[in-house]
Each structure stands twice: as structure tokens, then as C-alpha cells.
Design an enzyme around this catalytic site. Structure first.
Site, PDB file in Angstrom:
ATOM      1  N   LYS A  33      -6.681   4.886 -65.926  1.00 40.98           N
ATOM      2  CA  LYS A  33      -5.776   5.988 -66.251  1.00 40.98           C
ATOM      3  C   LYS A  33      -4.517   5.481 -66.955  1.00 40.98           C
ATOM      4  O   LYS A  33      -4.083   6.036 -67.965  1.00 40.98           O
ATOM      5  CB  LYS A  33      -5.410   6.762 -64.977  1.00 40.98           C
ATOM      6  CG  LYS A  33      -4.590   8.018 -65.219  1.00 40.98           C
ATOM      7  CD  LYS A  33      -4.778   9.016 -64.108  1.00 40.98           C
ATOM      8  CE  LYS A  33      -4.027   8.628 -62.855  1.00 40.98           C
ATOM      9  NZ  LYS A  33      -2.583   9.000 -62.920  1.00 40.98           N
ATOM     10  N   ARG A  38      -1.543   4.974 -72.274  1.00 41.65           N
ATOM     11  CA  ARG A  38      -0.835   4.122 -73.221  1.00 41.65           C
ATOM     12  C   ARG A  38      -1.591   3.978 -74.536  1.00 41.65           C
ATOM     13  O   ARG A  38      -0.974   3.892 -75.607  1.00 41.65           O
ATOM     14  CB  ARG A  38      -0.583   2.752 -72.580  1.00 41.65           C
ATOM     15  CG  ARG A  38       0.506   2.795 -71.490  1.00 41.65           C
ATOM     16  CD  ARG A  38       0.405   1.596 -70.557  1.00 41.65           C
ATOM     17  NE  ARG A  38       1.537   1.530 -69.623  1.00 41.65           N
ATOM     18  CZ  ARG A  38       1.611   2.255 -68.504  1.00 41.65           C
ATOM     19  NH1 ARG A  38       0.625   3.107 -68.200  1.00 41.65           N
ATOM     20  NH2 ARG A  38       2.652   2.124 -67.687  1.00 41.65           N
ATOM     21  N   GLY A 106       3.134  12.091 -64.017  1.00 46.36           N
ATOM     22  CA  GLY A 106       4.385  11.359 -64.046  1.00 46.36           C
ATOM     23  C   GLY A 106       4.399  10.295 -65.120  1.00 46.36           C
ATOM     24  O   GLY A 106       5.443  10.009 -65.711  1.00 46.36           O
ATOM     25  N   SER A 181       8.754  -0.760 -60.796  1.00 52.55           N
ATOM     26  CA  SER A 181       8.041   0.437 -61.244  1.00 52.55           C
ATOM     27  C   SER A 181       7.621   0.273 -62.689  1.00 52.55           C
ATOM     28  O   SER A 181       8.470   0.111 -63.580  1.00 52.55           O
ATOM     29  CB  SER A 181       8.935   1.677 -61.110  1.00 52.55           C
ATOM     30  OG  SER A 181       8.400   2.767 -61.829  1.00 52.55           O
ATOM     31  N   ASP A 332      -0.909   2.669 -55.418  1.00 55.09           N
ATOM     32  CA  ASP A 332      -1.785   3.843 -55.471  1.00 55.09           C
ATOM     33  C   ASP A 332      -2.940   3.757 -54.478  1.00 55.09           C
ATOM     34  O   ASP A 332      -3.613   4.765 -54.227  1.00 55.09           O
ATOM     35  CB  ASP A 332      -2.357   4.022 -56.880  1.00 55.09           C
ATOM     36  CG  ASP A 332      -1.303   4.475 -57.877  1.00 55.09           C
ATOM     37  OD1 ASP A 332      -0.314   5.099 -57.452  1.00 55.09           O
ATOM     38  OD2 ASP A 332      -1.470   4.201 -59.080  1.00 55.09           O
ATOM     39  N   ARG A 363       3.085  10.912 -49.733  1.00 51.32           N
ATOM     40  CA  ARG A 363       1.790  10.387 -49.289  1.00 51.32           C
ATOM     41  C   ARG A 363       1.845   9.743 -47.910  1.00 51.32           C
ATOM     42  O   ARG A 363       0.839   9.763 -47.181  1.00 51.32           O
ATOM     43  CB  ARG A 363       1.235   9.395 -50.314  1.00 51.32           C
ATOM     44  CG  ARG A 363       0.633  10.086 -51.522  1.00 51.32           C
ATOM     45  CD  ARG A 363      -0.035   9.113 -52.465  1.00 51.32           C
ATOM     46  NE  ARG A 363      -0.554   9.836 -53.627  1.00 51.32           N
ATOM     47  CZ  ARG A 363      -0.692   9.321 -54.834  1.00 51.32           C
ATOM     48  NH1 ARG A 363      -0.351   8.052 -55.065  1.00 51.32           N
ATOM     49  NH2 ARG A 363      -1.176  10.035 -55.828  1.00 51.32           N
TER      50      ARG A 363
END
Length: 444
Positions: A33, A38, A106, A181, A332, A363
Site C-alpha cells: 500500500k 508513492r 492518511g 513517522s 501496523d 487501535r
């Protein structure tokens, strides 16, 4: 598990029955993903056609396609997983005629904030209810330090967001990010392509580096040192799109089958074409530490990314502990690792995972709440993590996915390994893995 007794579609509810035997077979993992996003964005900044193969045809990635089309990029699908992207050059994006919709993604929103902040036109972003609640201040702050003008709700922290042209080049900065991040880092690096000098991002730990890998493939000059990466502004003619990009399989999607293959007795699976970029393989490290039987086969390189086939078979797992240092490499995968921990011997302690509170849903709270319905007393929610008591004996229950694709898939694996489960809002899997349930059927 017989097909008729397996996964039955109902309106807004999916029944996953307990596996009657081990999962067996081979499956090719859908495109990554992060890299699919990208590949479309970066190809759209070139001025020659780019043939993208194994693109993930899922809702999040299609949000990026929609945004790039609205900015004047030509995108033609040859089939669901192949497309041709033709841009008009690094300075060829055009002002959108309408509000840009990032949907649930996001990645689309945060990376495009960095890409659009230097542009000489106005752009406005919206998204779905979940994305509207997610914080954007962590991206807006460094972009503002570069000179960008971005306005939104809640002190510029939430959608809708408006990006206003400044009439000047953005400034190159050295940004000390408080979080590791990839989305924050990527937004800054993309803005830095248009800056008046080098831009450096330093993280507490190295986050996934797909942006750096791919930008280097487009001819962009980057330098790495420790946990820092520097991008240099692109001069005229310095951005060169490749003719072809082949997207590797997504290790985050493979994770559900790695765990299922480990905890469902008698299982033996071969997962093909999985990206094993070292900034993404925390799931392999943790499962191996827990005693999983996973082997890496046929390792190779494609488009600068490491790819391999992963073989997994059922094993007796044991509890483990992990925290902030490895978190950027498996953030994730926490929900599905929590499933593995329920079936392991002993306790598993997860810390440094506060980032999960600002994902598609909270989560940490979602995992603790819904897993308790299946295995009462087996999981404790903490401020930045979870304490999971292993060797639980999960019972059948009805649970909520909260519209979160990773929750839905993790709950499905948990149900299959236990006594079954009824999942509300199962179609959230379409965000990243539309064929997930059909693949479950085929393996079982």
C-alpha cells in the site's frame, strides 16, 4: 473448513467459522500500500509515462489516484493492478477545480500536504469521518517552519485543510521529529524538493524508507546519516521518471497469514512476492522471537526494494516483550501480533505504541475492547501498549471492526483460530486488502 461452513456474507456482518483443519497453499500477496501510493504520486511528477505493475487496487490507493487526476496527471488503468501514469513535470501540477478528497487515507493526505505546500495555487482537502478526526498538526508544524501556509479546524489540526500559495520558495530546514513517522518524514522531504536549500529530517528511530528509496530511483539527491536523511532541491531536468515500477507485495497484508499459519494447527503456507524492506520487517523479528517457523526464500531485489517468498507453518509460540525501538518497523501489525500473543505460552508486553491511538481508530482501545469479548480477562489496555495473557481459550462472539481494516482482518484470523466470530462492518478490508476474505476461504 468447507466453503459453505466458512465465511458467509451478510448485510454489514460476516461470519468467520472456526478452522476445521490447517490452512494450506500458496498465495501472492497484493501490492504494498505504501509503495503503491508513492508510485502514483512520484510518477505524476515526471514528464514521461511510467508503467506501474502490481498496484494495490484498494480504496486508500485509489484516493491517491483521484487526487493526482484532479491535479492534472493522466492516469490510465490497463487492468485493476496495472496503470500508466504520465505527469507534466515537477512543476506541472495544476490547480484543482474542486475539493480534493483523501477518503480514509492518511498517507494520501499527509504526503500530498508536503507536495502541495510549495505549489503556486490553492488546494483544499477533505476526507471521510475517520480521517477528519486524525491529527495533522505533526505534519503542519514542520511545513509551517518551511514557510507553508496551511489552515484547518481545531487549531489547524484537523480537516478540512486549505493550502494557500506563499508566492515564495519554501525554506530548507533541519527538523528534529519527536516521532518516527514515515508520513511526517515523507511530507517534509517532498516539500524539500522545491526548497531554497537542503532539508534534513532527524527521527528518534528510522521509520520506513520507501520515500527515500523511490526518490533516489527518480534521480533525486539524498544523503543518509544515522537516523537523519537530507534531500536536496531538484534542479531543472534533475527529476527522471523510470519507465516501469513493479510494486512488491505488502508485508502488512502478509502478516495476517503469517500469524494464521503459525497459530492454526496443521497449517503450512507459502506467501509469494513479499516486500522485506528492513524498515518494515519487525513482524518477522517478533514472530521469530515468539518461536514461529518462518523461512525467507528466493530473496531478490526489485526497483530498489528487497522481495522474497515467506514460508510459514504452525508452531508453539511463546510470549515476548517489545517496545518503542522496534515500533516504527511494525506499527501496523500490532493488532495481528496481539492475536498471536493470545495463543502463545505466557504473557506478551507491548509498550511504546501510543501512535496507535491516532490511527483509523484508537487501535489500542479497540483491540482491548473487542478481544475481551472473545477472550475475557486475557488483555489489559495500558497508556502506550497492551499486556496480553497467553494460552487464552477464545469463545465465539460478535465484535466491531470500527471501520478499521486492520481490526477486521485481525478479528477474522482470531475467530478462525478459535471458535468463530461475527464481525460488524467487514467491508473495511477494502481499504487495503479487498480479496482478503476470499483468500481466507481458499487457504482453509
Amino acid at each position: 473448513m468447507e466453503l459453505g461452513r466458512g465465511l458467509n456474507r451478510m448485510a454489514e456482518l460476516r461470519i468467520v467459522e472456526a478452522a476445521q483443519s490447517g490452512w494450506q497453499g500458496e498465495l501472492t500477496i497484493p501490492g504494498d500500500k505504501s509503495i503503491s501510493h508513492r508510485s502514483v504520486m512520484f510518477a505524476g511528477l515526471g514528464d514521461t509515462p511510467v508503467h506501474i505493475k502490481n498496484f494495490l487496487h484498494a480504496e486508500d490507493c485509489l484516493s491517491t489516484v483521484g487526487v493526482m487526476r484532479a491535479l492534472g496527471t493522466a492516469i490510465e488503468f490497463l487492468n485493476e493492478n496495472e496503470l500508466i501514469v504520465t505527469g507534466k513535470g515537477l512543476h506541472g501540477l495544476s490547480e484543482p477545480m474542486t475539493v480534493l478528497d483523501a477518503g480514509n487515507s492518511g498517507t494520501t493526505l499527509r504526503l500530498m500536504m508536503g507536495l502541495l505546500a510549495p505549489q503556486p495555487f490553492l488546494s483544499v482537502f477533505s476526507g471521510d469521518a475517520s480521517l477528519t478526526r486524525r491529527p495533522m498538526g505533526r505534519v503542519l508544524l514542520p511545513l509551517s517552519q518551511m514557510g507553508a501556509r496551511i489552515y484547518g479546524r481545531s487549531g489547524n489540526n484537523n480537516l478540512p485543510l486549505t493550502i494557500v500559495p506563499t508566492g515564495e520558495k519554501l525554506h530548507g530546514i533541519h527538523y528534529e521529529s519527536p516521532v518516527a513517522s514515515a508520513q511526517v518524514k515523507s511530507a517534509i522531504l517532498l516539500a524539500g524538493l522545491y526548497g531554497d536549500g537542503p532539508t534534513t529530517v532527524t527521527e528518534p528511530y528510522v521509520s520506513r524508507d520507501h520515500t527515500e528509496q523511490m526518490l533516489a530511483g527518480f534521480g533525486v539527491r539524498l544523503e543518509r546519516s544515522g537516523t537523519s536523511v537530507t534531500v536536496f532541491p531538484v534542479e531543472d531536468g534533475g527529476y527522471r521518471a523510470p519507465e516501469e515500477i513493479t510494486v512488491p507485495g505488502d508485508i502488512s497484508s502478509a502478516a495476517y497469514f503469517l500469524v494464521a499459519g503459525s497459530i492454526i494447527a496443521g497449517s503450512r503456507l507459502l506467501l509469494k512476492n513479499v516486500g522485506i524492506n528492513p524498515t518494515r520487517t519487525g513482524i518477522l523479528d517478533v514472530l521469530t522471537e515468539m518461536g514461529a517457523h518462518i523461512s525467507v526464500q528466493n530473496e531478490r531485489t526489485s526497483g530498489g526494494e528487497r522481495v522474497a517468498d515467506l514460508a510459514v507453518e504452525a508452531a508453539e509460540l511463546r510470549g515476548t516483550s517489545f517496545g518503542a525501538e522496534i515500533m516504527p518497523r511494525l506499527i501496523d501489525e500490532i493488532p495481528i501480533l496481539a492475536v498471536a500473543a493470545l495463543f502463545a505460552e505466557g504473557d506478551t508486553v507491548i509498550t511504546g505504541a501510543g501512535e496507535l491511538r491516532v490511527k483509523e481508530t484508537d487501535r489500542l482501545h479497540a483491540v482491548a475492547t473487542e478481544f475481551q469479548k472473545l477472550a475475557p480477562g486475557s488483555i489489559e489496555e495500558r497508556e502506550d501498549g497492551l499486556l496480553i495473557h497467553g494460552k487464552a481459550k477464545p469463545q465465539r462472539a460478535q465484535v466491531k471492526s470500527y471501520g478499521d481494516h486492520r481490526m477486521a482482518m485481525s478479528l477474522a484470523v482470531l475467530g478462525a483460530a478459535a471458535e468463530g466470530v461475527l464481525i460488524e462492518d467487514p467491508d473495511s478490508v477494502n481499504i487495503s486488502y479487498p480479496t482478503f476474505f476470499s483468500e481466507m476461504e481458499r487457504m482453509s
